[in-house]
Design a protein around this motif. Structure first.
Motif, PDB file in Angstrom:
ATOM      1  N   ILE A  60      -2.880   0.570  -4.175  1.00 15.43           N
ATOM      2  CA  ILE A  60      -2.415  -0.792  -3.949  1.00 15.43           C
ATOM      3  C   ILE A  60      -1.524  -1.126  -5.138  1.00 15.43           C
ATOM      4  O   ILE A  60      -1.948  -0.977  -6.295  1.00 15.43           O
ATOM      5  CB  ILE A  60      -3.598  -1.796  -3.923  1.00 15.43           C
ATOM      6  CG1 ILE A  60      -4.715  -1.301  -3.011  1.00 15.43           C
ATOM      7  CG2 ILE A  60      -3.118  -3.191  -3.561  1.00 15.43           C
ATOM      8  CD1 ILE A  60      -4.601  -1.649  -1.576  1.00 15.43           C
ATOM      9  N   SER A 118       0.789   5.213   0.454  1.00 16.62           N
ATOM     10  CA  SER A 118      -0.109   6.268   0.907  1.00 16.62           C
ATOM     11  C   SER A 118       0.575   7.618   0.776  1.00 16.62           C
ATOM     12  O   SER A 118       1.766   7.755   1.055  1.00 16.62           O
ATOM     13  CB  SER A 118      -0.536   6.020   2.350  1.00 16.62           C
ATOM     14  OG  SER A 118       0.595   5.975   3.172  1.00 16.62           O
ATOM     15  N   SER A 171      -7.141   5.295  -5.091  1.00 18.37           N
ATOM     16  CA  SER A 171      -8.278   6.115  -4.698  1.00 18.37           C
ATOM     17  C   SER A 171      -7.754   7.357  -4.001  1.00 18.37           C
ATOM     18  O   SER A 171      -6.692   7.331  -3.377  1.00 18.37           O
ATOM     19  CB  SER A 171      -9.207   5.341  -3.773  1.00 18.37           C
ATOM     20  OG  SER A 171      -8.527   5.044  -2.593  1.00 18.37           O
ATOM     21  N   GLN A 172      -8.468   8.442  -4.151  1.00 16.10           N
ATOM     22  CA  GLN A 172      -7.990   9.662  -3.507  1.00 16.10           C
ATOM     23  C   GLN A 172      -9.159  10.480  -2.987  1.00 16.10           C
ATOM     24  O   GLN A 172     -10.292  10.342  -3.431  1.00 16.10           O
ATOM     25  CB  GLN A 172      -7.160  10.490  -4.480  1.00 16.10           C
ATOM     26  CG  GLN A 172      -7.972  11.091  -5.608  1.00 16.10           C
ATOM     27  CD  GLN A 172      -7.233  12.248  -6.238  1.00 16.10           C
ATOM     28  OE1 GLN A 172      -6.345  12.037  -7.043  1.00 16.10           O
ATOM     29  NE2 GLN A 172      -7.602  13.463  -5.851  1.00 16.10           N
ATOM     30  N   PHE A 179      -1.966  -4.683   6.911  1.00 18.81           N
ATOM     31  CA  PHE A 179      -3.359  -4.218   6.939  1.00 18.81           C
ATOM     32  C   PHE A 179      -4.300  -5.415   7.020  1.00 18.81           C
ATOM     33  O   PHE A 179      -5.294  -5.390   7.740  1.00 18.81           O
ATOM     34  CB  PHE A 179      -3.670  -3.398   5.684  1.00 18.81           C
ATOM     35  CG  PHE A 179      -2.815  -2.175   5.550  1.00 18.81           C
ATOM     36  CD1 PHE A 179      -3.163  -1.004   6.205  1.00 18.81           C
ATOM     37  CD2 PHE A 179      -1.650  -2.202   4.804  1.00 18.81           C
ATOM     38  CE1 PHE A 179      -2.369   0.130   6.105  1.00 18.81           C
ATOM     39  CE2 PHE A 179      -0.851  -1.076   4.703  1.00 18.81           C
ATOM     40  CZ  PHE A 179      -1.206   0.084   5.346  1.00 18.81           C
ATOM     41  N   ASP A 199       0.290  -7.061   3.952  1.00 22.30           N
ATOM     42  CA  ASP A 199      -0.011  -8.044   5.010  1.00 22.30           C
ATOM     43  C   ASP A 199      -0.396  -7.379   6.332  1.00 22.30           C
ATOM     44  O   ASP A 199      -1.234  -7.867   7.060  1.00 22.30           O
ATOM     45  CB  ASP A 199       1.198  -8.955   5.313  1.00 22.30           C
ATOM     46  CG  ASP A 199       1.784  -9.546   4.077  1.00 22.30           C
ATOM     47  OD1 ASP A 199       1.295  -9.193   2.981  1.00 22.30           O
ATOM     48  OD2 ASP A 199       2.712 -10.350   4.182  1.00 22.30           O
ATOM     49  N   ASP A 228       4.366   7.004   2.081  1.00 21.46           N
ATOM     50  CA  ASP A 228       4.805   5.773   2.738  1.00 21.46           C
ATOM     51  C   ASP A 228       4.468   4.583   1.879  1.00 21.46           C
ATOM     52  O   ASP A 228       3.479   4.588   1.157  1.00 21.46           O
ATOM     53  CB  ASP A 228       4.091   5.610   4.082  1.00 21.46           C
ATOM     54  CG  ASP A 228       4.657   6.540   5.118  1.00 21.46           C
ATOM     55  OD1 ASP A 228       5.790   6.295   5.542  1.00 21.46           O
ATOM     56  OD2 ASP A 228       3.983   7.525   5.466  1.00 21.46           O
ATOM     57  N   ILE A 229       5.277   3.558   1.988  1.00 17.45           N
ATOM     58  CA  ILE A 229       4.925   2.297   1.346  1.00 17.45           C
ATOM     59  C   ILE A 229       5.039   1.187   2.377  1.00 17.45           C
ATOM     60  O   ILE A 229       6.024   1.106   3.108  1.00 17.45           O
ATOM     61  CB  ILE A 229       5.792   2.020   0.088  1.00 17.45           C
ATOM     62  CG1 ILE A 229       5.416   0.671  -0.525  1.00 17.45           C
ATOM     63  CG2 ILE A 229       7.275   2.113   0.387  1.00 17.45           C
ATOM     64  CD1 ILE A 229       5.870   0.505  -1.960  1.00 17.45           C
ATOM     65  N   GLN A 230       3.980   0.394   2.486  1.00 15.60           N
ATOM     66  CA  GLN A 230       3.954  -0.673   3.491  1.00 15.60           C
ATOM     67  C   GLN A 230       3.421  -1.943   2.849  1.00 15.60           C
ATOM     68  O   GLN A 230       2.453  -1.879   2.085  1.00 15.60           O
ATOM     69  CB  GLN A 230       3.010  -0.291   4.637  1.00 15.60           C
ATOM     70  CG  GLN A 230       3.447   0.930   5.413  1.00 15.60           C
ATOM     71  CD  GLN A 230       2.354   1.419   6.353  1.00 15.60           C
ATOM     72  OE1 GLN A 230       1.565   2.286   6.013  1.00 15.60           O
ATOM     73  NE2 GLN A 230       2.303   0.843   7.542  1.00 15.60           N
ATOM     74  N   LEU A 231       4.014  -3.078   3.159  1.00 11.07           N
ATOM     75  CA  LEU A 231       3.488  -4.332   2.627  1.00 11.07           C
ATOM     76  C   LEU A 231       2.051  -4.516   3.098  1.00 11.07           C
ATOM     77  O   LEU A 231       1.694  -4.161   4.215  1.00 11.07           O
ATOM     78  CB  LEU A 231       4.360  -5.511   3.084  1.00 11.07           C
ATOM     79  CG  LEU A 231       5.740  -5.582   2.409  1.00 11.07           C
ATOM     80  CD1 LEU A 231       6.526  -6.761   2.962  1.00 11.07           C
ATOM     81  CD2 LEU A 231       5.622  -5.692   0.896  1.00 11.07           C
ATOM     82  N   VAL A 261       0.851  -1.186   0.000  1.00  8.74           N
ATOM     83  CA  VAL A 261       0.000   0.000   0.000  1.00  8.74           C
ATOM     84  C   VAL A 261       0.889   1.239   0.000  1.00  8.74           C
ATOM     85  O   VAL A 261       1.781   1.366   0.841  1.00  8.74           O
ATOM     86  CB  VAL A 261      -0.906   0.016   1.253  1.00  8.74           C
ATOM     87  CG1 VAL A 261      -1.663   1.329   1.342  1.00  8.74           C
ATOM     88  CG2 VAL A 261      -1.860  -1.160   1.237  1.00  8.74           C
ATOM     89  N   MET A 281      -4.370   6.704  -1.739  1.00  9.92           N
ATOM     90  CA  MET A 281      -3.895   5.357  -1.404  1.00  9.92           C
ATOM     91  C   MET A 281      -3.823   4.556  -2.684  1.00  9.92           C
ATOM     92  O   MET A 281      -4.747   4.587  -3.491  1.00  9.92           O
ATOM     93  CB  MET A 281      -4.881   4.647  -0.490  1.00  9.92           C
ATOM     94  CG  MET A 281      -5.370   5.495   0.623  1.00  9.92           C
ATOM     95  SD  MET A 281      -4.692   4.979   2.159  1.00  9.92           S
ATOM     96  CE  MET A 281      -5.035   6.452   3.090  1.00  9.92           C
TER      97      MET A 281
END
Lengths: 91, 453
Positions: free
Chosen positions: A50, A9, A37-38, A85, A83, A78-81, A7, A48
């Motif tokens: 995906i 953001s 989506s924004q 979430f 999993d 930010d970028i986060q895997l 993700v 955000m």
């Protein structure tokens, strides 16, 4: 091959070219955008995405590249895997 | 299933605005195979083992932190209680071993190493005594070594001889670091019913029932709970409990996942997940403020214990639903110096030492990070410890005492400890003596609660 998703953001002041710059950075790192989506929340631009990161070779490099964009535009990116979430919101 | 926009937002808000963090990833390492009759040989083996097992701890934790976007604040190591290694060693050698541990932690870039400990709740062995004697010096010449001493359990009662010594040790450790406001005492915990897999400092050690090496995770997030409650300002107390439970459930799930990823990448078993609301001096990252949000004008007033009991219980329930391996202390910590709300409570005269004691009956640990006047006598400190141990023993819970008598300071003054340890207003102890009780020595027998077989 199984998808590995993350993700991205973006939060900050709305301005021209946010999506263009962020997606350019993603495509340079071989990342496919799956969903986007924004919205504008209390004057803040919130986006955000995906993205599919299974092709990406080096997440650390992507981090650095996104940091550059983030400084250039004065935004928080930010970028986060994904999993993390899934774990928090799905049983 | 696809994630909803609001869910993603919630997680991001928790991390970025509400200080959700993994407080610590703690690697437990057994040092029993390092025991050697030759001290120098043991000393080398200890250093070698710690640095080789935990060599990748910090880089792996930092990598995981980056990939998942959740900060891991501390990387720590817990080891076999050092008293078990000491055997014939002398006091000076015990201090040398502490220096070795400190060096290992520094070389690895880990924040703390816990387990300079002794379990003396029933009796004191030769190695235990050596460790006790070495404690004040060991803690004042090292920076990252944390110590704990278990002086009581529900099953054994309270070892009052050890309690007496601990009062003297705390006093001496404080004197040895008087230039730094007695900071050595901030790294020393006296326990009743200690847990063997606690990832939080200063009380972490790798217990005798543990395996070769293990990863334990401690998660914190008072800010997240506080903000969740702020969105439910009209809820009744049953709903408050539900909100805390649900919030904690999500935090625990995140923590366990991060812990498992770190453990897998280090090829180690995942031990336990400890969800403890541990405050920091950051804005809104306070346990006291949660209690005030529940409905107290200032923490320490009437109703504080009821609110704390409700919160501690809801935290445990949320955690227990989220993970099968909840361990450690899991609940709420109420350190004074690390919590802006507690500090304010004391400054405003709402919160007293007696109330803090009472609060430890229903929180997850005990008297924590409390600055006391420099003239508090060793026997008063021992008396304070004895009271806290009795609370733990009778209630079958972990209690602890981590107090700092600050040399030269009197009641009401503010002392700075720096960093995560924060600052605290100095509190006075009861002026009447406990000396006779303490000097009687011996053991307080195990209570009826122990006879459960």
């Amino acid at each position: 091959m199984e998808q590995k998703r993350a993700v991205v953001s973006v939060v900050g002041k709305d301005q021209i070219g946010i999506i263009a710059k962020v997606t350019t950075c993603l495509s340079e790192n071989k990342m496919n955008v799956l969903d986007i989506s924004q919205t504008i929340l209390q004057d803040f631009f919130t986006m955000m995405m995906i993205v599919d990161v299974s092709e990406a070779e080096d997440l650390a490099k992507l981090h650095d590249d996104l940091d550059k964009v983030s400084q250039e535009l004065g935004l928080k990116i930010d970028i986060q895997l994904e999993d993390i979430f899934q774990t928090m919101h799905r049983i | 299933m696809n994630l909803a926009f609001t869910e993603i937002q919630e997680t991001i808000r928790m991390v970025q605005m509400e200080s959700l963090d993994i407080r610590t990833v703690t690697m437990g390492i057994s040092l029993r195979d390092c025991i050697d009759s030759d001290f120098d040989s043991m000393n080398n083996k200890v250093y070698e083992k710690i640095t080789s097992y935990a060599g990748q701890l910090r880089p792996v934790a930092e990598q995981v932190e980056k990939e998942y976007g959740i900060p891991i604040i501390n990387k720590r190591i817990s080891i076999t209680p050092v008293a078990e290694l000491l055997g014939h060693a002398s006091k000076d050698q015990a201090v040398q071993l502490a220096k070795t541990l400190d060096k290992a932690a520094r070389d690895l870039g880990v924040d703390f190493i816990g387990g300079y400990s002794a379990l003396v709740h029933k009796g004191i062995t030769k190695g235990d005594q050596t460790l006790l004697e070495a404690l004040p010096e060991a803690l004042s010449v090292t920076e990252r070594v944390c110590a704990s001493v278990s002086v009581a359990t529900t099953r054994t009662g309270i070892n009052m001889d050890a309690v007496k010594q601990m009062g003297e040790i705390i006093k001496e450790a404080s004197e040895l670091t008087k230039d730094a406001n007695g900071i050595a005492c901030a790294k020393l915990v006296v326990f009743c019913n200690p847990v063997e897999d606690n990832p939080f400092m200063a009380g972490a050690f790798h217990g005798t029932g543990e395996g070769e090496a293990v990863i334990n995770v401690g998660v914190s997030g008072p800010g997240v709970v506080l903000n969740a409650l702020k969105r439910h300002s009209d809820a009744d107390l049953g709903e408050i409990s539900e909100v805390i439970k649900r919030t904690v459930f999500k935090i625990t799930r995140a923590g366990e996942m991060i812990g498992r990823v770190v453990a897998e990448r280090l090829s180690l078993p995942f031990g336990i997940m400890d969800l403890s609301l541990a405050p920091t001096n950051a804005m809104n990252d306070s346990v006291a403020e949660i209690l005030e949000e529940i409905g107290l004008e200032r923490v320490g007033t009437h109703g504080t214990i009821a609110a704390l009991a409700l919160m501690n219980d809801a935290v445990k329930k949320g955690g227990a639903m989220a993970s099968s391996y909840v361990g450690g202390l899991s609940g709420a910590f109420i350190p004074v110096s690390e919590d802006n709300g507690m500090i304010k409570g004391i400054e405003d005269g709402a919160l007293s030492l007696s109330k803090l004691e009472a609060m430890t009956c229903v929180c997850s640990v005990g008297l924590d990070m409390i600055a006391l006047t420099g003239d508090a006598s060793a026997s008063s400190l021992s008396g304070l410890i004895a009271d806290e141990m009795a609370i733990g023993m009778i209630n079958k819970k972990t209690t602890a005492v981590r107090v700092i008598p600050v040399p030269g300071k009197s009641e009401g003054e503010m002392v700075e400890f720096g960093g995560l340890l924060g600052r605290a207003p100095v509190m006075g102890v009861n002026p009447f003596s406990s000396e006779k009780l303490i000097n009687r020595g011996g053991r307080i027998p195990a209570p009826l609660q122990a006879l459960i077989n």
